[in-house]
Design an enzyme around this catalytic site. Structure first.
Site, PDB file in Angstrom:
ATOM      1  N   ARG A  63       0.822  -1.219   0.000  1.00 16.17           N
ATOM      2  CA  ARG A  63       0.000   0.000   0.000  1.00 16.17           C
ATOM      3  C   ARG A  63       0.850   1.261   0.000  1.00 16.17           C
ATOM      4  O   ARG A  63       0.403   2.324  -0.418  1.00 16.17           O
ATOM      5  CB  ARG A  63      -0.993  -0.049   1.158  1.00 16.17           C
ATOM      6  CG  ARG A  63      -2.126  -1.017   0.869  1.00 16.17           C
ATOM      7  CD  ARG A  63      -2.844  -1.483   2.096  1.00 16.17           C
ATOM      8  NE  ARG A  63      -2.140  -2.587   2.733  1.00 16.17           N
ATOM      9  CZ  ARG A  63      -2.142  -2.801   4.046  1.00 16.17           C
ATOM     10  NH1 ARG A  63      -2.772  -1.985   4.849  1.00 16.17           N
ATOM     11  NH2 ARG A  63      -1.495  -3.831   4.543  1.00 16.17           N
ATOM     12  N   GLU A 100       3.873  -7.584  12.842  1.00 18.78           N
ATOM     13  CA  GLU A 100       2.876  -7.857  13.879  1.00 18.78           C
ATOM     14  C   GLU A 100       2.348  -9.283  13.697  1.00 18.78           C
ATOM     15  O   GLU A 100       2.020  -9.967  14.644  1.00 18.78           O
ATOM     16  CB  GLU A 100       1.722  -6.849  13.771  1.00 18.78           C
ATOM     17  CG  GLU A 100       0.698  -6.954  14.881  1.00 18.78           C
ATOM     18  CD  GLU A 100      -0.502  -6.027  14.676  1.00 18.78           C
ATOM     19  OE1 GLU A 100      -0.578  -5.365  13.638  1.00 18.78           O
ATOM     20  OE2 GLU A 100      -1.350  -6.010  15.572  1.00 18.78           O
TER      21      GLU A 100
HETATM   22  O1  LIG Z   1       4.875  -1.469  11.282  1.00 18.01           O
HETATM   23  P1  LIG Z   1       4.737  -2.904  10.875  1.00 18.01           P
HETATM   24  O2  LIG Z   1       4.368  -3.795  12.014  1.00 18.01           O
HETATM   25  O3  LIG Z   1       5.908  -3.408  10.116  1.00 18.01           O
HETATM   26  O4  LIG Z   1       3.468  -2.998   9.915  1.00 18.01           O
HETATM   27  C1  LIG Z   1       3.197  -2.065   8.907  1.00 18.01           C
HETATM   28  C2  LIG Z   1       3.191  -2.726   7.564  1.00 18.01           C
HETATM   29  O5  LIG Z   1       2.196  -3.759   7.520  1.00 18.01           O
HETATM   30  C3  LIG Z   1       1.334  -3.538   6.420  1.00 18.01           C
HETATM   31  O6  LIG Z   1       1.803  -4.178   5.291  1.00 18.01           O
HETATM   32  P2  LIG Z   1       1.751  -5.751   5.131  1.00 18.01           P
HETATM   33  O7  LIG Z   1       3.004  -6.345   5.651  1.00 18.01           O
HETATM   34  O8  LIG Z   1       0.456  -6.251   5.679  1.00 18.01           O
HETATM   35  O9  LIG Z   1       1.856  -5.952   3.566  1.00 18.01           O
HETATM   36  P3  LIG Z   1       0.942  -5.530   2.319  1.00 18.01           P
HETATM   37  O10 LIG Z   1       0.913  -4.022   2.276  1.00 18.01           O
HETATM   38  O11 LIG Z   1       1.721  -6.122   1.184  1.00 18.01           O
HETATM   39  O12 LIG Z   1      -0.417  -6.127   2.506  1.00 18.01           O
HETATM   40  C4  LIG Z   1       1.395  -2.040   6.201  1.00 18.01           C
HETATM   41  O13 LIG Z   1       1.034  -1.681   4.893  1.00 18.01           O
HETATM   42  C5  LIG Z   1       2.836  -1.720   6.498  1.00 18.01           C
HETATM   43  O14 LIG Z   1       3.677  -1.889   5.376  1.00 18.01           O
HETATM   44  N1  LIG Z   2      -3.124  -3.657  12.376  1.00 19.21           N
HETATM   45  C1  LIG Z   2      -2.649  -3.429  11.165  1.00 19.21           C
HETATM   46  N2  LIG Z   2      -3.413  -2.866  10.213  1.00 19.21           N
HETATM   47  C2  LIG Z   2      -2.908  -2.635   8.990  1.00 19.21           C
HETATM   48  N3  LIG Z   2      -1.674  -2.921   8.631  1.00 19.21           N
HETATM   49  C3  LIG Z   2      -0.885  -3.474   9.555  1.00 19.21           C
HETATM   50  N4  LIG Z   2       0.392  -3.867   9.513  1.00 19.21           N
HETATM   51  C4  LIG Z   2       0.725  -4.378  10.699  1.00 19.21           C
HETATM   52  N5  LIG Z   2      -0.306  -4.311  11.541  1.00 19.21           N
HETATM   53  C5  LIG Z   2      -1.317  -3.747  10.844  1.00 19.21           C
END
Ligand SMILES: O=P(O)(O)OC[C@H]1O[C@H](OP(=O)(O)OP(=O)(O)O)[C@H](O)[C@@H]1O
Ligand SMILES: Nc1ncnc2[nH]cnc12
Length: 175
Positions: A63, A100
């Site tokens: 994203r 997370e």
């Molecule tokens: O601060 P953090 O705990 O590292 O989490 C934040 C990250 O998690 C989510 O991405 P995700 O890994 O779900 O990947 P995606 O955007 O490809 O779905 C979000 O878009 C961030 O990149």
């Molecule tokens: N709670 C949450 N919502 C969206 N993106 C995340 N990436 C890690 N934790 C998340």
């Protein structure tokens, strides 16, 4: 009366319980993307402090690509995709990190990052900070310098700023 940008972002981001796994409240930013006016305001707010101050915007998959590419265009600079492992044809430089909900690795094409480039890191959500911290380390490993980390939404309870100590971190809306 219209609320502040932060209030409108918080009112628009959707909480999805137990996604992608039980116990996680997922911050779904897709309703912000669907609101043209709010999207444009958010992109402008991300870009405003950095006009003339950055050479490249790095977006974190997936994203962060959406917001990051828009911010790069707003600033008139290039965009560097920081991708999950195995997606770039290479040669790549990578960093492993914890999430997370799981673990992951991010990679870039180092040849697209000029030595000494001033880089703005953009993502949608700051949770534990693992992704953004890995992105920052990666940019530095490749010879770039991180000007700041910009996120649309920060989940303060997960304390992502601790992993990002030493970096300028700004969130447009904090929960
Ligand atoms: O601060 P953090 O705990 O590292 O989490 C934040 C990250 O998690 C989510 O991405 P995700 O890994 O779900 O990947 P995606 O955007 O490809 O779905 C979000 O878009 C961030 O990149
Ligand atoms: N709670 C949450 N919502 C969206 N993106 C995340 N990436 C890690 N934790 C998340």
């Amino acid at each position: 009366m219209r609320g502040s940008l932060a209030e409108r972002i918080l009112a628009t981001v959707r909480d999805v319980e137990d996604f992608p796994q039980p116990g996680v409240t997922f911050k779904d930013i897709t309703p912000v993307l669907a609101d043209g006016e709010l999207l444009a305001e958010a992109v402008q707010a991300h870009a405003d402090p950095y006009r003339g101050r950055v050479d490249l915007v790095a977006g974190l998959e997936a994203r962060g690509f959406i917001f990051g590419a828009a911010v790069a265009m707003e600033l008139g600079v290039g965009f560097l995709p920081v991708r999950k492992a195995g997606k770039l044809p290479g040669p790549t430089v990578g960093v492993d990190y914890a999430l997370e909900y799981g673990s992951a690795r991010v990679e870039v094409h180092a040849q697209d990052l000029p030595d000494g480039a001033r880089v703005l890191v953009v993502d949608d959500v700051l949770a534990t900070g693992g992704t953004a911290a890995a992105g920052c380390r990666l940019i530095e490993l490749c010879g770039g310098s991180v000007v700041a980390v910009e996120v649309l939404t920060e989940i303060a309870a997960l304390d992502g700023r601790t992993l990002l100590e030493g970096y300028a971190v700004r969130s447009l809306a904090t929960v």
